[in-house]
Design a protein around this motif. Structure first.
Motif, PDB file in Angstrom:
ATOM      1  N   HIS A  84      41.215  31.593  38.641  1.00 54.86           N
ATOM      2  CA  HIS A  84      40.323  30.852  39.535  1.00 54.86           C
ATOM      3  C   HIS A  84      39.287  30.007  38.801  1.00 54.86           C
TER       4      HIS A  84
ATOM      5  N   ARG B 151      41.276  46.443  43.293  1.00 51.50           N
ATOM      6  CA  ARG B 151      41.482  45.047  43.711  1.00 51.50           C
ATOM      7  C   ARG B 151      40.283  44.535  44.506  1.00 51.50           C
TER       8      ARG B 151
ATOM      9  N   GLN C  46      37.851  41.213  43.847  1.00 49.66           N
ATOM     10  CA  GLN C  46      37.476  40.235  44.872  1.00 49.66           C
ATOM     11  C   GLN C  46      35.959  40.148  44.992  1.00 49.66           C
ATOM     12  N   HIS C  47      35.314  41.294  44.998  1.00 46.77           N
ATOM     13  CA  HIS C  47      33.854  41.374  45.081  1.00 46.77           C
ATOM     14  C   HIS C  47      33.210  40.612  43.924  1.00 46.77           C
TER      15      HIS C  47
ATOM     16  N   THR D 103      34.515  38.301  42.011  1.00 49.92           N
ATOM     17  CA  THR D 103      34.816  36.873  42.063  1.00 49.92           C
ATOM     18  C   THR D 103      33.914  36.173  43.083  1.00 49.92           C
ATOM     19  N   TYR D 104      33.691  36.813  44.203  1.00 54.64           N
ATOM     20  CA  TYR D 104      32.775  36.277  45.228  1.00 54.64           C
ATOM     21  C   TYR D 104      31.380  36.093  44.632  1.00 54.64           C
TER      22      TYR D 104
END
Length: 168
Positions: free
Chosen positions: A25, A143, A147-148, A150-151
């Motif tokens: 990302h 996972r 995500q946490h 990356t946010y």
């Protein structure tokens, strides 16, 4: 990194890449934090938003909570979610906060490296409790942390850019 041999290996690689590698990302957490000094980290660049420093402490708390759960502990009720910074804006305190995040990351990597692929299907808690993040498999929790992170990494990038814009 080498080509993963399994989904489990890919998950372990992603855990490392998101923190200090080359995630798909964009920038890693360590890359986004480069150039952020104590003043910028403590600055309220956007009204009603958390500071970069608060986000780093939050990410550290959740990294440790996930490591604890993956290692077999029950979910804390409630988990330490948004620790209050005791920074005073000092350089040493900011460096300590970043070092603590790095240490928490290493702890999590160590716990995950000790797992076997089947451990990813082990349940953490037997009841789904969204407020605690419980009632999920080990793999889902790992996972979820990716995500946490990356946010929040995106939030840090926005706050960093806002601080740079405000400085002119």
């Amino acid at each position: 990194m080498n080509r993963p041999k399994s989904d489990f290996d890919a998950l372990r690689q992603d855990l490392k890449k998101v923190y200090d590698g080359d995630p798909w990302h964009g920038s890693s957490i360590t890359e986004v934090l480069k150039g952020v000094d104590a003043d910028v980290a403590a600055r309220k660049s956007i009204p009603h938003a958390h500071t970069i420093w608060e986000i780093v402490l939050h990410m550290t708390a959740w990294t440790r909570e996930v490591a604890s759960r993956v290692a077999g502990a029950d979910a804390k009720s409630p988990p330490e979610d948004w620790p209050v910074p005791r920074f005073g804006g000092t350089i040493a305190a900011w460096e300590s906060a970043k070092s603590d995040l790095a240490a928490a990351q290493k702890e999590l990597e160590h716990v995950v490296d000790s797992l076997k692929p089947d451990d990813l299907l082990r349940w953490i808690g037997d009841q789904r409790d969204p407020a605690l993040g419980a009632g999920l498999t080990v793999g889902s929790v790992i996972r979820g942390l990716l995500q946490h992170h990356t946010y929040h990494e995106g939030q840090i990038a926005i706050l960093k850019r806002a601080a740079e814009t405000a400085q002119g």
